[in-house]
Write an enzyme that holds these catalytic residues in place. Structure first.
Site, PDB file in Angstrom:
ATOM      1  N   HIS A 223      36.561  31.481  49.456  1.00 23.05           N
ATOM      2  CA  HIS A 223      36.045  31.569  48.090  1.00 23.05           C
ATOM      3  C   HIS A 223      35.126  32.782  47.990  1.00 23.05           C
ATOM      4  CE1 HIS A 223      35.233  30.112  44.074  1.00 23.05           C
ATOM      5  NE2 HIS A 223      33.928  30.180  44.283  1.00 23.05           N
TER       6      HIS A 223
ATOM      7  N   HIS B  65      31.719  33.220  39.383  1.00 20.39           N
ATOM      8  CA  HIS B  65      32.937  32.952  40.152  1.00 20.39           C
ATOM      9  C   HIS B  65      33.884  32.071  39.355  1.00 20.39           C
ATOM     10  CE1 HIS B  65      31.682  28.772  41.588  1.00 20.39           C
ATOM     11  NE2 HIS B  65      30.612  29.234  40.957  1.00 20.39           N
TER      12      HIS B  65
ATOM     13  N   CYS C 146      39.608  32.633  42.311  1.00 26.53           N
ATOM     14  CA  CYS C 146      38.348  33.298  42.669  1.00 26.53           C
ATOM     15  C   CYS C 146      38.527  34.776  42.999  1.00 26.53           C
ATOM     16  CB  CYS C 146      37.635  32.559  43.803  1.00 26.53           C
ATOM     17  SG  CYS C 146      38.466  32.610  45.405  1.00 26.53           S
TER      18      CYS C 146
END
Length: 163
Positions: A104, A116, A53
């Site tokens: 994240h 993402h 990520c």
């Protein structure tokens, strides 16, 4: 070939789901992210061979001339906090997926969506309204200056809070 066709189909779906009114549509940011859709998730990955990520956000921002560290918690320490209802394309959105704080990150693309690197699906577009992300949302940061925002999105902003 299959990956390219899948990426093309996903890109078209994204284009239609985002709509032409989005700051994301037909922009430099759109072009950069569009080329990464469907890329596999690779822990520690920072290239189109595979992303994690923060490697994904680091890659996207490097393509527009902005350097980010390779760790979501470190990226969260950058920029200016932005309220969820004031998000603009190019803002970073952060989540606690591990139960241990920021773990994240993605790039907001407009219309309640963000790009993402999902650990299970690779680079995708998701909705901030999905139950999973609503429960884990930590906050957002604006990294781009007003001039940089306008350059990469093609939108002129009157947001006083865009630095």
């Amino acid at each position: 070939m299959k990956k390219q066709l899948t990426a093309a189909a996903v890109s078209l779906a994204i284009l239609f789901s985002i709509g032409t009114g989005s700051a994301f549509a037909d922009s430099k940011l759109d072009g950069i992210i569009d080329k990464t859709i469907g890329t596999s998730y690779v822990s520690g990955g920072t290239s189109t061979s595979g992303f994690d990520c923060s490697g994904f956000t680091m890659y996207v921002f490097s393509k527009i001339g902005t350097k980010l560290p390779h760790q979501s918690g470190s990226q969260y320490k950058m920029g200016t906090a932005v309220a969820k209802d004031e998000l603009v394309a190019g803002d970073l959105v952060f989540f606690n997926t591990s139960g241990k704080g920021v773990s994240h990150v993605g790039v907001y693309v407009g219309d309640d969506k963000f790009a993402h690197a999902s650990s299970s699906k690779g680079v995708i577009i998701s909705s901030l309204s999905e139950k999973y992300y609503v429960k884990r949302y930590v906050g957002a940061k604006r990294i781009l200056s007003t001039d940089k925002f306008e350059d990469v999105t093609g939108e002129i902003t009157d947001h006083d809070d865009v630095e």
